[in-house]
Design a protein around this motif. Structure first.
Motif, PDB file in Angstrom:
ATOM      1  N   TYR A  10       0.807  -1.227   0.000  1.00  0.00           N
ATOM      2  CA  TYR A  10       0.000   0.000   0.000  1.00  0.00           C
ATOM      3  C   TYR A  10       0.837   1.274   0.000  1.00  0.00           C
ATOM      4  N   ILE A  11       2.068   1.183   0.468  1.00  0.00           N
ATOM      5  CA  ILE A  11       2.916   2.382   0.418  1.00  0.00           C
ATOM      6  C   ILE A  11       3.325   2.675  -1.036  1.00  0.00           C
ATOM      7  N   GLN A  12       3.384   1.614  -1.864  1.00  0.00           N
ATOM      8  CA  GLN A  12       3.702   1.808  -3.294  1.00  0.00           C
ATOM      9  C   GLN A  12       2.492   2.234  -4.115  1.00  0.00           C
ATOM     10  N   ILE A  13       1.291   1.855  -3.668  1.00  0.00           N
ATOM     11  CA  ILE A  13       0.066   2.173  -4.438  1.00  0.00           C
ATOM     12  C   ILE A  13      -0.964   2.849  -3.517  1.00  0.00           C
ATOM     13  N   PRO A  14      -0.582   4.015  -2.971  1.00  0.00           N
ATOM     14  CA  PRO A  14      -1.479   4.655  -1.986  1.00  0.00           C
ATOM     15  C   PRO A  14      -2.806   5.110  -2.577  1.00  0.00           C
ATOM     16  N   ASN A  48      -2.140   8.761  12.371  1.00  0.00           N
ATOM     17  CA  ASN A  48      -1.600   9.950  11.715  1.00  0.00           C
ATOM     18  C   ASN A  48      -2.227  10.032  10.319  1.00  0.00           C
ATOM     19  N   THR A  49      -3.046  11.041  10.089  1.00  0.00           N
ATOM     20  CA  THR A  49      -3.808  11.096   8.830  1.00  0.00           C
ATOM     21  C   THR A  49      -2.950  11.453   7.617  1.00  0.00           C
ATOM     22  N   THR A  50      -1.711  11.930   7.839  1.00  0.00           N
ATOM     23  CA  THR A  50      -0.878  12.296   6.693  1.00  0.00           C
ATOM     24  C   THR A  50       0.386  11.431   6.584  1.00  0.00           C
ATOM     25  N   GLY A  51       0.560  10.471   7.481  1.00  0.00           N
ATOM     26  CA  GLY A  51       1.770   9.628   7.453  1.00  0.00           C
ATOM     27  C   GLY A  51       1.714   8.626   6.302  1.00  0.00           C
ATOM     28  N   PRO A  52       2.830   7.898   6.090  1.00  0.00           N
ATOM     29  CA  PRO A  52       2.898   6.960   4.956  1.00  0.00           C
ATOM     30  C   PRO A  52       1.887   5.820   5.036  1.00  0.00           C
ATOM     31  N   ARG A  53       1.435   5.461   6.255  1.00  0.00           N
ATOM     32  CA  ARG A  53       0.464   4.369   6.385  1.00  0.00           C
ATOM     33  C   ARG A  53      -0.966   4.862   6.291  1.00  0.00           C
ATOM     34  N   ASN A 101      13.040  -4.654  12.008  1.00  0.00           N
ATOM     35  CA  ASN A 101      12.889  -3.198  12.098  1.00  0.00           C
ATOM     36  C   ASN A 101      12.822  -2.810  13.565  1.00  0.00           C
ATOM     37  N   GLY A 102      13.649  -1.844  13.977  1.00  0.00           N
ATOM     38  CA  GLY A 102      13.687  -1.468  15.394  1.00  0.00           C
ATOM     39  C   GLY A 102      14.520  -2.474  16.168  1.00  0.00           C
ATOM     40  N   ASP A 103      14.314  -2.518  17.521  1.00  0.00           N
ATOM     41  CA  ASP A 103      15.159  -3.412  18.327  1.00  0.00           C
ATOM     42  C   ASP A 103      14.517  -4.776  18.575  1.00  0.00           C
ATOM     43  N   GLY A 104      13.330  -4.993  17.990  1.00  0.00           N
ATOM     44  CA  GLY A 104      12.693  -6.310  18.105  1.00  0.00           C
ATOM     45  C   GLY A 104      11.827  -6.462  19.344  1.00  0.00           C
ATOM     46  N   PRO A 112      10.247   1.834  10.704  1.00  0.00           N
ATOM     47  CA  PRO A 112       9.544   2.716   9.770  1.00  0.00           C
ATOM     48  C   PRO A 112       8.637   3.705  10.503  1.00  0.00           C
ATOM     49  N   GLU A 113       8.358   4.846   9.831  1.00  0.00           N
ATOM     50  CA  GLU A 113       7.533   5.898  10.443  1.00  0.00           C
ATOM     51  C   GLU A 113       6.144   5.360  10.804  1.00  0.00           C
ATOM     52  N   ASN A 114       5.704   5.681  12.018  1.00  0.00           N
ATOM     53  CA  ASN A 114       4.360   5.327  12.510  1.00  0.00           C
ATOM     54  C   ASN A 114       4.098   3.822  12.639  1.00  0.00           C
ATOM     55  N   ASP A 115       5.167   3.020  12.644  1.00  0.00           N
ATOM     56  CA  ASP A 115       4.991   1.590  12.874  1.00  0.00           C
ATOM     57  C   ASP A 115       4.525   1.411  14.317  1.00  0.00           C
TER      58      ASP A 115
END
Ligand SMILES: NC(=O)c1ccc[n+]([C@@H]2O[C@H](COP(=O)([O-])OP(=O)(O)OC[C@H]3O[C@@H](n4cnc5c(N)ncnc54)[C@H](O)[C@@H]3O)[C@@H](O)[C@H]2O)c1
Length: 319
Positions: free
Chosen positions: A83-87, A138-143, A205-208, A270-273
């Motif tokens: 979905y990040i590729q085809i928003p 977050n209404t404007t974030g990548p997700r 992603n992150g420290d697990g 990743p942002e907002n994960d």
């Protein structure tokens, strides 16, 4: 025997749903544009007279000749990597596509189940997440293309219910895994399995320490069908596994189960994960007498077996 329309029938969950409903002798019509699904997921049913597949983008209106009794509205890109590729496609499928399916449900007096998601809770500030929690998105974030598409889809579904008395129910699906996930769809379970089988470094992603809850596909299908064939209307119900586990623990389990020599690489989060994700399934337990039955070892073992048998298709990607 009922006639059941499934949107997204060539996808991971949709194809398992079709298997289940065909076994129960229903007549199935699948609508899919294959943007993230694979026609091969239904290859084993291609000579089955009870399955009709239509290549169709649900953002375009469609009329169906047969009288439809039920609609499982599953179509939507579901993996962040998709979905990040085809928003735009994701937002239009959730909005226009959902409108088209609600119009179809109204026209046929069919009952519609909307496949919503735990993502509507965003990065939740409440644990575990109950259906009454409004979310933290977050209404404007990548997700946002996915989260807001699903939030809009839920709102539109309820608007049809309130305005036209359309018979609807909403399933809020939490992380589900199993055979037929795409090896490169970016979700943690296929990623870790493929990396472990290839003895490649496992990327976390992150420290697990972030947590997820993983529901095996058979349990999810059981929950979705129980919900569809219940008399619950105009409500949302969480369907997921209430057992919380860290991402590190899952990667270790998969490494052990595949006898892998993989090491671990830690990437930026990743942002907002979301940091934590855990369903409260009290409502599903009380109203549907449903809870997941498959333990993680059994589910992972069937999923690992699937990927071992399909190794030629496997290419890894980011989480
Ligand atoms: N798998 C999970 O863990 C999970 C979690 C929460 C919610 N869900 C929801 O469940 C549903 C199915 O998810 P999945 O994991 O099977 O994903 P998937 O990508 O495997 O399947 C989605 C299917 O929808 C089809 N599709 C997408 N847009 C379409 C359009 N405009 N017209 C026609 N077909 C279209 C795709 O081609 C694909 O076959 C989705 O609605 C998703 O949001 C899944």
């Amino acid at each position: 025997m009922s006639t059941i329309l499934i949107t997204g029938g060539s996808g991971f969950i949709g194809s398992h749903l079709i298997d289940h409903l065909i076994r129960d002798n229903h007549q199935i019509i699948s609508l899919d544009n294959h943007i993230t699904g694979r026609p091969s997921n239904l290859d084993h049913l291609k000579d089955n007279p009870n399955l009709k597949t239509i290549h169709h983008d649900i953002t375009e209106p469609i009329d169906i000749e047969e009288k439809i009794d039920y609609i499982f509205h599953m179509a939507s890109p579901a993996s962040p990597i998709d979905y990040i590729q085809i928003p735009k496609e994701t937002l239009l499928t959730g909005s226009i596509g959902t409108k088209n399916m609600l119009d179809l449900a109204q026209k046929h007096s069919a009952r519609l189940l909307l496949a919503s998601t735990s993502e509507i809770y965003g990065d939740p500030l409440e644990h575990p997440q109950k259906e009454t929690y409004f979310g933290n998105v977050n209404t404007t974030g990548p997700r946002s293309c996915y989260d807001e598409a699903k939030r809009f889809a839920e709102a539109l579904t309820m608007a049809y219910h309130r305005t036209h008395n359309t018979n609807v129910v909403i399933a809020r699906i939490f992380n589900t895994y199993g055979p037929r996930m795409r090896p490169n769809d970016g979700r943690v379970v296929p990623n870790f399995i493929i990396q472990s089988l290839k003895n490649e470094s496992i990327t976390i992603n992150g420290d697990g320490t972030q947590t997820r809850s993983f529901c095996y596909i058979d349990d999810q299908i059981d929950g979705l069908t129980k919900l569809m064939f219940s008399n619950i209307q105009g409500e949302a119900v969480n369907l997921g596994n209430p057992e919380e586990t860290t991402i590190s623990a899952v990667s270790e389990k998969i490494k052990t189960m595949t006898n892998s020599t993989s090491t671990t690489t830690y990437n930026d989060m990743p942002e907002n994960d979301p940091i934590r994700r855990l369903p409260d399934i009290t409502k599903a337990k009380n109203l549907l007498d449903w809870k997941p039955k498959t333990d993680i070892e059994t589910g992972l073992s069937a999923t690992i077996e699937h990927f071992k048998n399909n190794m030629q298709q496997t290419e890894t990607t980011d989480q």
